[in-house]
Design an enzyme around this catalytic site. Structure first.
Site, mmCIF file in Angstrom:
data_model
loop_
_atom_site.group_PDB
_atom_site.id
_atom_site.type_symbol
_atom_site.label_atom_id
_atom_site.label_comp_id
_atom_site.label_asym_id
_atom_site.label_seq_id
_atom_site.Cartn_x
_atom_site.Cartn_y
_atom_site.Cartn_z
ATOM 1 N N ASP A 12 131.588 34.615 -17.132
ATOM 2 C CA ASP A 12 132.625 33.950 -17.954
ATOM 3 C C ASP A 12 133.701 34.879 -18.546
ATOM 4 O O ASP A 12 134.038 34.736 -19.732
ATOM 5 C CB ASP A 12 131.963 33.167 -19.099
ATOM 6 N N LYS A 110 130.134 26.095 -13.999
ATOM 7 C CA LYS A 110 129.054 25.464 -14.762
ATOM 8 C C LYS A 110 129.618 24.718 -15.955
ATOM 9 O O LYS A 110 130.721 25.025 -16.422
ATOM 10 C CB LYS A 110 128.049 26.521 -15.209
ATOM 11 N N CYS A 155 125.966 32.733 -22.956
ATOM 12 C CA CYS A 155 125.849 32.611 -21.497
ATOM 13 C C CYS A 155 125.189 33.822 -20.844
ATOM 14 O O CYS A 155 124.442 33.671 -19.877
ATOM 15 C CB CYS A 155 127.206 32.289 -20.899
HETATM 16 C C1 VGL Z 1 129.891 30.102 -23.741
HETATM 17 C C2 VGL Z 1 129.813 28.784 -25.607
HETATM 18 C C3 VGL Z 1 130.287 27.702 -24.893
HETATM 19 C C4 VGL Z 1 129.673 31.468 -23.140
HETATM 20 C C5 VGL Z 1 130.348 29.037 -23.005
HETATM 21 O O1 VGL Z 1 130.273 31.761 -22.076
HETATM 22 O O2 VGL Z 1 128.906 32.255 -23.724
HETATM 23 N N1 VGL Z 1 129.615 29.974 -25.031
HETATM 24 N N2 VGL Z 1 130.554 27.847 -23.591
#
Ligand code: VGL
Ligand code: ZN
Length: 208
Positions: A12, A110, A155
């Site tokens: 991410d 995702k 994540c």
């Molecule tokens: C994430 C919160 C919501 C992350 C993704 O990538 O850690 N955290 N969506």
């Protein structure tokens, strides 16, 4: 030097998790030079991309009277609510422009199901719907995983713990990650990773 069964998984590294983004992680973009060096040193690279539809159930704005960072109960259990982030096709959901993503062999998206969030690269937050990543890695003989990215305590940690439980040798390069750290979540995530047998390392140890 990584071996043929090594795979780097970059979690991410998207605009919304970097400074100026909708769910900015402090110094999130500071990891990018190190992540790029790790990418350059790996034959196999997989990326994940948080990829939510408008009105996703993890967004506080989807629940009347709720604010970001509160927790609610959904069908599968507790869910932290977030500001709207990483909406499919928006610039916030794009990879950071500084990330050398071109050599990635796979991008796992995702969190695209409206009713289920997905922190882990392996399972959605119901802990039972697989993303397919484990099968992909196994079929290709990629058994040793190095995880980096955002955010350490959500994540990255969820992915590392699932990877370990699925039997992959798993390490996290901690200085190639940054945390959200919500109510002690970083300390909790570190303890949970250690308990599960995830190796926590850093770039100095890797270079030694
Ligand atoms: C994430 C919160 C919501 C992350 C993704 O990538 O850690 N955290 N969506
Ligand atoms: Zn998300």
């Amino acid at each position: 030097m990584p071996a043929a069964q090594d795979c780097l998984i970059v979690i991410d590294v998207q605009n919304d998790f970097c400074p100026g983004g909708a769910l900015a992680v402090k110094d999130g973009d500071a990891i990018i030079p190190l992540v790029n060096r790790l990418i350059a040193g790996h034959e196999h690279v997989v990326l994940t991309q948080d990829w939510h539809p408008h009105g996703h159930s993890s967004f506080a704005s989807s629940h009347a009277g709720k604010a970001p960072f509160e927790t609610i109960e959904l069908a599968y259990g507790a869910q932290t609510l977030w500001p709207d982030h990483c909406v499919q096709g928006t610039s916030g959901a794009a990879f950071h422009a500084g990330l050398d993503w071109t050599r990635a062999e796979l991008v796992i998206r995702k969190g695209f199901r409206h009713a289920i969030d997905s922190y882990s690269a392996f399972y959605e937050n119901d802990r039972s719907t697989p993303t397919g990543l484990a099968g992909y890695l196994r079929e290709r003989g990629l058994g040793r995983l190095t995880l980096v990215g955002l955010a350490t305590d959500f994540c990255v940690a969820y992915s590392a713990i699932d990877a370990r439980r699925l039997g992959f040798e798993t390490r996290v390069v901690m200085d190639a990650c940054r945390a959200i750290d919500l109510g002690g979540s970083l300390a909790g995530a570190v303890a949970d990773m250690q308990k599960t047998g995830v190796t926590l390392t850093d770039s100095t140890a890797l270079a030694a």
